[in-house]
Design an enzyme around this catalytic site. Structure first.
Site, mmCIF file in Angstrom:
data_model
loop_
_atom_site.group_PDB
_atom_site.id
_atom_site.type_symbol
_atom_site.label_atom_id
_atom_site.label_comp_id
_atom_site.label_asym_id
_atom_site.label_seq_id
_atom_site.Cartn_x
_atom_site.Cartn_y
_atom_site.Cartn_z
ATOM 1 C CG HIS A 95 36.555 25.260 38.443
ATOM 2 N ND1 HIS A 95 37.420 24.983 37.414
ATOM 3 C CD2 HIS A 95 37.311 25.626 39.499
ATOM 4 C CE1 HIS A 95 38.666 25.167 37.847
ATOM 5 N NE2 HIS A 95 38.628 25.556 39.105
ATOM 6 C CD GLU A 152 39.154 29.567 40.450
ATOM 7 O OE1 GLU A 152 39.884 29.418 41.432
ATOM 8 O OE2 GLU A 152 38.857 28.641 39.666
HETATM 9 P P1 PGA Z 1 45.260 26.076 41.158
HETATM 10 O O1 PGA Z 1 43.680 25.830 40.909
HETATM 11 O O2 PGA Z 1 45.370 26.680 42.529
HETATM 12 O O3 PGA Z 1 45.854 24.724 41.061
HETATM 13 O O4 PGA Z 1 45.718 27.018 40.094
HETATM 14 C C1 PGA Z 1 42.760 26.776 41.309
HETATM 15 C C2 PGA Z 1 41.381 26.343 40.873
HETATM 16 O O5 PGA Z 1 41.254 25.698 39.830
HETATM 17 O O6 PGA Z 1 40.401 26.609 41.569
#
Ligand code: PGA
Length: 223
Positions: A95, A152
């Protein structure tokens, strides 16, 4: 809409009581066609896993991270061996918050993928545009095809504004070129009940990785 994967990434939020309540709230609603995966903080895996099993809730368990090392002298780390028998079937790996605040390298992330696959845990490998090709080439042969990849874009995480759909689709094309056309790809970054529909309607998007909007059970169920 076909079957999708909805991942709740709680990050380091919630107390145990709040966590149990969420699982009861979400689990007791006969949910949608989608697969729900809950990734709570490590200490909650056991009690939540027990509750899910006992009540036969349709919620799968995942972790937000795991150790790049096997079981051994690595103080503070959680190895795949520690997770064995806890009912964990998914692990978020790489992540952007791990890469940013914990300085995880491309190679460490690749090692985590290998660890997960060894124990039959499906890695949910997070990438950004800049890391796609570096990350895939750090993976040992064939491991890329065992991942679910989550696109992401860090700028859009927690910003309240998801990345534009056409941009997401073009990056997904690139991820498929890098990882192989059969790899499922998720999108994550500021998804809420309004934006989720548009994203879930896309055949190339296999699901969503949700942070903020996953914390509230009612809100999560609306996705
Ligand atoms: P968010 O986070 O939906 O709060 O933007 C997504 C993530 O970090 O996986």
């Amino acid at each position: 809409m076909t079957h999708k994967l909805l991942i709740a990434n709680w990050k380091s939020h919630k107390t145990l009581d709040e966590a149990m309540q969420w699982v009861d709230d979400v689990g007791s609603v006969r949910h949608t066609a989608h697969t729900l995966v809950l990734c709570p903080p490590f200490p909650f895996l056991v009690p939540l896993g027990q509750r899910i099993k006992e009540k036969k809730y349709a919620i799968a368990l995942g972790t937000q991270d795991l150790s790049p090392f096997p079981a051994g002298s690595y103080t503070g780390a959680v190895s795949v061996r520690n997770l064995k028998d806890l009912g964990v079937t998914y692990a978020i790996v790489g992540h952007s918050e791990r890469r940013r605040y914990f300085h995880e390298t491309i190679q460490e992330v690749a090692n985590k993928v290998a660890m997960a696959v060894e124990e039959n845990i499906t890695p949910i490998l997070c990438v950004e545009k800049e890391t796609i090709w570096k990350q895939v080439s750090a993976l040992e042969n064939g491991l890329g095809k065992k991942c679910i990849v989550a696109f992401e874009p860090a700028d859009h995480i927690g910003s309240g504004e998801p990345e534009k759909l056409d941009v997401v689709l073009s990056i997904i094309k690139e991820i498929h070129e890098a990882f192989g056309a059969s790899v499922p790809i998720l999108y994550g970054g500021s998804i809420d009940e309004k934006s989720s529909l548009n994203f879930l309607a896309q055949s190339k998007i296999s699901g969503l990785l949700v942070g903020g909007a996953s914390l509230d059970a009612k809100q999560f169920l609306k996705l």
